[in-house]
Scaffold this motif. Structure first.
Motif, short mmCIF file in Angstrom:
data_model
loop_
_atom_site.label_atom_id
_atom_site.label_comp_id
_atom_site.label_asym_id
_atom_site.label_seq_id
_atom_site.Cartn_x
_atom_site.Cartn_y
_atom_site.Cartn_z
N PHE A 1 51.49 -32.30 -25.50
CA PHE A 1 51.80 -33.63 -24.97
C PHE A 1 50.75 -34.01 -23.92
N PRO A 2 49.53 -34.33 -24.36
CA PRO A 2 48.43 -34.59 -23.41
C PRO A 2 48.69 -35.78 -22.50
N HIS A 3 49.56 -36.72 -22.90
CA HIS A 3 49.82 -37.88 -22.04
C HIS A 3 50.55 -37.47 -20.76
N TRP A 4 51.14 -36.25 -20.76
CA TRP A 4 51.79 -35.76 -19.54
C TRP A 4 50.79 -35.56 -18.40
N PRO B 1 52.21 -23.95 -19.32
CA PRO B 1 51.68 -25.31 -19.10
C PRO B 1 50.52 -25.67 -20.01
N PHE B 2 49.62 -24.72 -20.30
CA PHE B 2 48.48 -25.05 -21.16
C PHE B 2 48.94 -25.43 -22.56
N SER B 3 49.95 -24.70 -23.07
CA SER B 3 50.45 -25.02 -24.40
C SER B 3 51.20 -26.35 -24.41
N LEU B 4 52.01 -26.59 -23.38
CA LEU B 4 52.79 -27.83 -23.33
C LEU B 4 51.91 -29.07 -23.16
N PHE B 5 50.91 -28.97 -22.27
CA PHE B 5 50.04 -30.14 -22.05
C PHE B 5 49.15 -30.40 -23.26
N LEU C 1 50.37 -35.69 -13.59
CA LEU C 1 50.03 -34.60 -12.68
C LEU C 1 49.48 -35.15 -11.37
N PRO C 2 49.80 -34.52 -10.25
CA PRO C 2 49.20 -34.97 -8.98
C PRO C 2 47.71 -34.71 -8.99
N PRO D 1 43.80 -23.87 -6.02
CA PRO D 1 42.59 -24.66 -6.29
C PRO D 1 41.67 -24.07 -7.34
N CYS D 2 41.83 -22.80 -7.70
CA CYS D 2 40.97 -22.20 -8.73
C CYS D 2 41.45 -22.50 -10.14
N ILE D 3 42.74 -22.84 -10.29
CA ILE D 3 43.32 -22.99 -11.63
C ILE D 3 43.76 -24.42 -11.91
N PHE D 4 44.40 -25.06 -10.96
CA PHE D 4 44.98 -26.38 -11.21
C PHE D 4 43.97 -27.39 -11.75
N PRO D 5 42.76 -27.49 -11.17
CA PRO D 5 41.80 -28.46 -11.72
C PRO D 5 41.35 -28.13 -13.14
#
Length: 696
Positions: A396-399, A389-393, A403-404, A234-238
């Motif tokens: 490709f921001p539409h990914w 993940p930060f670089s990939l998103f 995300l859940p 919960p500290c990173i995902f959001p």
């Protein structure tokens, strides 16, 4: 409730391990002494070192925490006194050593060390010099070594001028005693740093290098999985969509956003790898190697993981002071690379309440895996899982749409990790319990604790147990259902272990099967042995027990005497209570019928525990000629014996000997291939039979 961060960080710094393997003796430095006469009473003792190309010999003047400095001790100073400190010629080269993180002085090609002395009697004498030194090349360092040299001083040509008044003699001897005591104290301090290094830094070109490389990959994989677990906390995902959105807007274009996000990911990797490097350099491989069997550190790790588990359960959060976070965050407003770096640093600090326990557990695991680069490898895997993940998103921001959504499932991840931390903690308590023979945490107790922990984890996943931060579940998701089913399956798998089932999947974590009070499995595998029955009580048989009900000796001399009596070869099993790979070998290899039959019928087994803390009798304590340390415990005795006899301190380590103590073949270390182990045992038997026939 905040856990004191200073104490936590102090704990983190206490971690490191070493590669250990078969030894290959190298002697890149040749020493010699010569005497330069200044007068009939004063001389210069010149100790010269010839250094092979590519190697470096360290100066006498090295800061604490660096490589072992060269040092000199002049013994038996009844015939002379020291007039000044030992000087160095030429002046040492000063460079910044990235490995040790400091400026160090060393010599290449050759060096001379000069000590001025004054005779105290007219007779000829020899000055005994003990030299402690360490050498490195660009790829490796050799263990610190102590050698003895001698310098011959001729008799005086004018003896009447040398004889000193009694009062003056007494005064000089007293002064020399103070100076000698001071020198001895200094050498003793240096020995504390170097003696164990002599045992632990033995490096080979042997097959253990492959084994070490595999262990680094395993540590990297654990770090990568830990980083992935941290990512869905919960500290990173959001923060993931927020951070990517920031770069997309700031970059102005897609390519600009990708570039900046890539730098951001690289900065994350740099920060965490720097932490692993700091841990590695703080102590060095010697200290880490000792942690694996140290009661203090194992108890510390046990308490530390319990604290981490309680934190994940929601009792408190381990947070950094807000003042530190605010200062770092203020720097993120800068433009360019520096601003992006401080953004990554801010992420690391803000998310510490979630990542701290994971990082701490990874570093603890690396510190007890006996791999010098373990902490660095683990932190690289951890940071890579966060950075990708930060670089990939960003690319490709539409990914992000897939995300859940953030919610209560994030807290469930924390709690599940808390259960895992709790289970893992008892491994460290078990290490101490075995080394000191407390008998508190035998195999049944350990398995009972794990069965309860994983049962509760399964109930939590089904929503039957809730903590303060959990939201009420109206239904169970499919993924959660299958995860709960897996946890309960694992729990059921553990249950037969209470009656002696080997449980190979967790053999590296659980106490050895010999601690089992009721072992149906061992009784079932107790077949006939062709070895003559030893009816005499064995030394240490009340402390140690061999796996699979094997008939083993635990004292070298006693076992060798019996082997000679019955005409059998010997297998030395250098093992340890905290040796994870020893347990893997015993459960996965020794349990094989072919291996077990050979061990039971063809060899006399001598198991020597190198980390046992039981005190030796006063008459058995001694000063090691190898390490110069006092040997007080059973573990120290066999560790010293292994290092002296076989130039290695790795466990497991198997040595085949004839009953005269001579090697039958090349010793063997950790290898889970049963065929390789059978071949190893059979080749020893063939050599033993050849020697026996030759004697006839």
């Amino acid at each position: 409730m905040n856990f004191p961060i200073k104490k936590l960080l102090s704990i983190f710094i206490l971690l490191l391990i070493s590669l250990s393997s078969f030894a290959q003796i190298l002697t890149p430095v040749k020493w010699k002494t010569e005497i330069k006469t200044l007068s009939d009473s004063e001389f210069e003792v010149i100790v010269s070192a010839k250094i092979e190309k590519g190697w470096h010999l360290y100066s006498q003047y090295i800061e604490d925490g660096g490589p072992v400095p060269t040092s000199f001790e002049f013994a038996d100073q009844n015939d002379f006194k020291l007039l000044n400190k030992t000087s160095e010629v030429p002046e040492a080269e000063r460079v910044f050593d990235e490995i040790f993180g400091m400026s160090v002085g060393y010599f290449s090609n050759e060096a001379r060390f000069i000590q001025k002395i004054q005779r105290k009697s007219s007779k000829a004498f020899k000055a005994k010099i003990s030299v402690t030194f360490m050498v490195c090349d660009d790829k490796k360092c050799l263990p610190p070594e102590t050698i003895e040299l001698f310098a011959s001083i001729p008799a005086s040509k004018n003896p009447e001028k040398i004889v000193l008044p009694e009062k003056q003699n007494t005064e000089i001897e007293n002064n020399n005693k103070v100076r000698s005591d001071s020198a001895n104290a200094e050498i003793k301090i240096n020995s504390t740093k170097t003696d164990s290094s002599k045992k632990t830094e033995l490096i080979s070109v042997s097959k253990n290098e492959t084994e070490s490389g595999e262990s680094l990959w395993i540590i990297f994989l654990k770090g990568f999985l830990g980083g992935f677990a941290a990512l869905i906390m919960p500290c990173i995902f959001p923060m993931l969509p927020l951070t990517v959105s920031y770069f997309t807007k700031k970059g102005g274009s897609r390519s600009g956003a990708i570039g900046q996000a890539s730098i951001y990911g690289a900065a994350i990797i740099f920060i965490y790898v720097a932490l692993g490097t700091l841990v590695t350099l703080a102590f060095g491989s010697d200290a880490l190697n000792q942690m694996a069997s140290s009661a203090v550190f194992n108890l510390l790790f046990f308490v530390l993981l319990i604290v981490f588990a309680i934190s994940f359960f929601g009792a408190f959060e381990i947070t950094l002071p807000s003042s530190i976070i605010n200062k770092v965050d203020a720097q993120s407003d800068r433009s360019g690379f520096l601003g992006i770096f401080f953004m990554a640093f801010t992420l690391a600090l803000v998310s510490f309440s979630c990542t701290g326990p994971i990082i701490g557990t990874l570093l603890v695991d690396a510190a007890t895996s006996r791999s010098f680069l373990g902490p660095i490898s683990g932190m690289f895997g951890f940071s890579l899982a966060l950075a990708i993940p930060f670089s990939l998103f960003a690319a490709f921001p539409h990914w992000l749409k897939n995300l859940p959504k953030s919610g209560g499932w994030l807290n469930s991840v924390k709690v599940v990790l808390g259960f895992l931390e709790l289970a893992f903690a008892f491994k460290f308590l078990s290490n101490v319990d075995l080394a000191y023979h407390w008998g508190i945490l035998d195999r049944e107790v350990f398995l009972s604790i794990w069965i309860v922990i994983f049962s509760m984890m399964g109930l939590y996943l089904l929503g039957k147990i809730r903590f303060s931060h959990d939201s009420e579940m109206k239904y169970i998701s499919v993924g959660r259902f299958f995860l709960a089913m897996s946890v309960f399956s694992f729990t059921i798998y553990l249950v037969p272990g209470l009656w002696g089932a080997p449980l190979k999947a967790i053999s590296a974590f659980s106490p050895p099967q010999s601690t089992q009070d009721f072992d149906m499995h061992t009784v079932r595998t107790n077949d006939f042995s062709s070895n003559p029955k030893n009816t005499n009580p064995k030394k240490y048989s009340g402390l140690f027990h061999a796996p699979h009900n094997l008939d083993s000796f635990f004292d070298y001399d006693e076992g060798m005497a019996y082997a000679k009596k019955v005409g059998k070869p010997v297998i030395l099993d250098f093992t340890g209570h905290s040796c994870v790979n020893c347990r893997k070998m015993e459960v996965s290899v020794w349990s094989d019928p072919a291996v077990l039959s050979i061990l039971r019928n063809e060899y006399i087994l001598i198991s020597l525990y190198v980390d046992d803390k039981t005190d030796l009798q006063d008459s058995e304590k001694y000063i090691s000629t190898f390490s110069k340390k006092k040997i007080n415990t059973i573990g120290q005795k066999w560790g010293d014996f292994q290092a002296q006899k076989f130039n290695t301190n790795s466990q497991p380590y198997y040595v085949l000997l004839d009953n005269n103590g001579e090697l039958l073949n090349e010793p063997m270390a950790f290898d889970l291939e049963i065929k390789n182990y059978v071949d190893f045992l059979n080749s020893g038997l063939e050599m033993y039979k050849k020697r026996t026939l030759n004697l006839l």
